[in-house]
Design an enzyme around this catalytic site. Structure first.
Site, PDB file in Angstrom:
ATOM      1  CG  ASP A 174      -1.905   0.981   1.296  1.00  0.00           C
ATOM      2  OD1 ASP A 174      -1.332   3.050   1.025  1.00  0.00           O
ATOM      3  OD2 ASP A 174      -3.030   1.031   2.144  1.00  0.00           O
ATOM      4  CG  HIS A 175       1.468   3.914  -3.439  1.00  0.00           C
ATOM      5  ND1 HIS A 175       0.674   3.646  -3.933  1.00  0.00           N
ATOM      6  CD2 HIS A 175       1.314   5.841  -3.050  1.00  0.00           C
ATOM      7  CE1 HIS A 175      -0.532   4.609  -3.552  1.00  0.00           C
ATOM      8  NE2 HIS A 175       0.451   5.984  -3.900  1.00  0.00           N
ATOM      9  CG  HIS A 237      -4.338   4.564  -0.832  1.00  0.00           C
ATOM     10  ND1 HIS A 237      -3.299   3.261  -1.187  1.00  0.00           N
ATOM     11  CD2 HIS A 237      -4.194   4.144  -2.237  1.00  0.00           C
ATOM     12  CE1 HIS A 237      -2.689   2.777  -1.814  1.00  0.00           C
ATOM     13  NE2 HIS A 237      -3.490   3.695  -3.013  1.00  0.00           N
TER      14      HIS A 237
END
Ligand code: BG6
Length: 483
Positions: A174-175, A237
């Site tokens: 999950d950047h 996010h």
């Protein structure tokens, strides 16, 4: 376990993510991090590239020349593969063994899946069947989103990859968890008794989490039209930022202790019902409009490859409650959308008003965590208006660490790849986090269906639909401006 030397076997090596994010991140790591010396990359894809053609692609993406760039590029190899054909993995294994030996990489292997999600299961299975995962060093799987498209598909995928990798070997990206200020949330909270002691329902009136984008659907129509903002942004996010903002202090800063606390938050989110969904959750789609830079843009349904009657949400706003001791009664407002006025992600903590307020024009105290584009904090307080006045004015204490020094912060992918090389999975999502997030999102979709919830609309270049403002107005709140 902290040997960082590794062969990275990258699936999707000519894809957008690899070119835009992964190669530049690897290059920065190679330049900056002393412990990242020994590594090599085997890129795979359907194209019939040779090593040189591939290196040219990588070179173009890192935008660098010179001895350093040459030394970096000589670590790149290409293997052309049809990922569905198990026979084709044999040659990949041979190349991996050779590269491992030439670069002295201790048999450590990072398998990085940056390809269409429908291949995730097939590729991991074939990696095992062809013996690639049977290596003398460590093996890790890095997997990009989306991790399934609902709870049951995520479970199925998880089972498939669990046949090959243990949970500890799986790094689900999950950047947002690689972003400087997302990582900073827990430090701001737990290293400052000033905040931590009032971080609860006695002193906080509401929390607002916004991730606003100016881009439209771009070239990802096929994926996006099936997905929408709820699944594309909220499931991962936004819920991750919510969990970090709301979690209890972990007893130790260890991976599993932190993840355990996040899981408890996700488990405490109040389930959505057919009654609450209409009141609390708004979905909307953009119409044509004019962006801040003056550009006239199309409506969502007129974008290439989008169905003309598409019901996909490009914007979602929701009010959610975390039913635990700390947060009982505090609304968390979340929103995200494409083609909005600004590109910005921020978290606003709004504190309650003083019990008795002698100053009429006082503003609520707020702590704003700026995730992007600025990375920093603002604290909004009241002070006396200058001069002989009894009136107050809001003042802002600001800290922004990338405003003056743009080169200072690393990209999210740089941190996450480095973490994976070092075997630190703290900033990746554990299976139970993914499952609980899907459970929440699935409940929204089901309730939307059953309630026949209408799709709302907003003009591109605006701050979203009016309904999103009304959502807060009902509780006598409003969205604080995002900057
Ligand atoms: C991705 C979504 O996960 O995040 C995209 O799939 C979105 O649709 C992107 O644009 C936003 O990331 P960032 O880092 O630009 O805020």
């Amino acid at each position: 376990a902290n040997q960082t030397e590794t062969t990275i076997i990258l699936f999707g090596a000519t894809g957008d993510l690899a070119v835009r994010k992964l190669y530049p991140a690897l290059y920065q790591l190679y330049k900056k991090q002393n412990d990242v010396e020994r590594f090599a990359i085997i890129g795979t894809g359907r194209r019939a590239y040779d090593h040189e053609t591939y290196r040219a692609v990588v070179k173009e993406s890192i935008k660098a020349e010179g001895v350093e760039a040459d030394d970096f590029l000589k670590r790149f190899f290409f293997y052309s593969i049809d990922v569905e054909n198990v026979e084709a993995y044999k040659g990949l294994g041979e190349l991996a063994n050779k590269v491992d030996k030439d670069f002295n990489l201790s048999g450590n292997r990072m398998f990085y899946l940056a390809l269409a999600p429908n291949f995730f299961g097939t590729v991991t299975t074939h990696l095992k069947e062809s013996g690639l995962t049977n290596t003398s060093g460590w093996k890790r799987l890095v997997i990009e989103k989306p991790f399934g498209h609902n709870l049951s598909s995520a479970q199925k995928l998880n089972q498939e990859i669990n046949h090959v990798f243990d949970e500890q070997e799986i790094y689900r990206i999950d950047h947002y968890l690689g972003k400087e200020m997302v990582q900073n949330i827990q430090v701001i909270r737990f290293a400052n008794p000033l905040f931590e002691s009032i971080w609860n329902n006695r002193y906080i009136s509401n929390i607002q989490i916004t991730s606003s984008e100016t881009l439209g659907v771009g070239e990802r129509a096929g994926y996006y039209d099936r997905t929408g903002a709820l699944m594309d942004m909220v499931q991962n996010h936004i819920l991750q930022m919510t969990a970090l903002t709301a979690m209890e202090p972990p007893s130790r800063l260890e991976t599993e202790d932190i993840r355990d606390e996040k899981v408890k938050v996700l488990r405490s989110i109040r389930p959505v019902t057919i009654e609450s969904v209409k009141e609390d959750i708004i979905k909307a789609q953009y119409k044509s409009g004019i962006l801040e830079n003056g550009e006239q843009v199309k409506g969502y349904r007129d974008e290439d490859n989008i169905k003309e009657n598409s019901q996909t949400d490009t914007f979602v706003a929701a009010k959610l409650y975390i039913d635990n001791f700390r947060w009982a009664g505090v609304p968390f407002y979340i929103r995200t959308g494409k083609r909005l006025k600004v590109k910005s992600t921020q978290i606003v903590i709004q504190f309650k008003d003083a019990p008795l307020n002698p100053y009429l024009d006082q503003q609520p105290n707020r702590l704003v965590i700026h995730v992007q584009p600025d990375e920093g904090l603002s604290l909004i307080l009241n002070a006396k208006k200058i001069g002989e006045s009894q009136e107050t004015m809001p003042i802002k204490l600001d800290f922004c660490h990338n405003c003056t020094n743009e080169l200072g912060t690393s990209d999210a992918y740089e941190r996450l790849i480095h973490d994976c090389m070092r075997g630190d999975s703290t900033n990746f999502t554990r299976w139970d986090e993914v499952a609980l997030s899907w459970q929440y999102v699935d409940s929204i979709i089901k309730a939307w269906d059953e309630a026949k919830a209408p799709l709302d609309y907003y003009e591109a270049g605006t701050r979203g639909p009016k309904a999103a403002d009304e959502l807060l107005a009902k509780n006598h709140f409003h969205w604080w401006p995002i900057t």
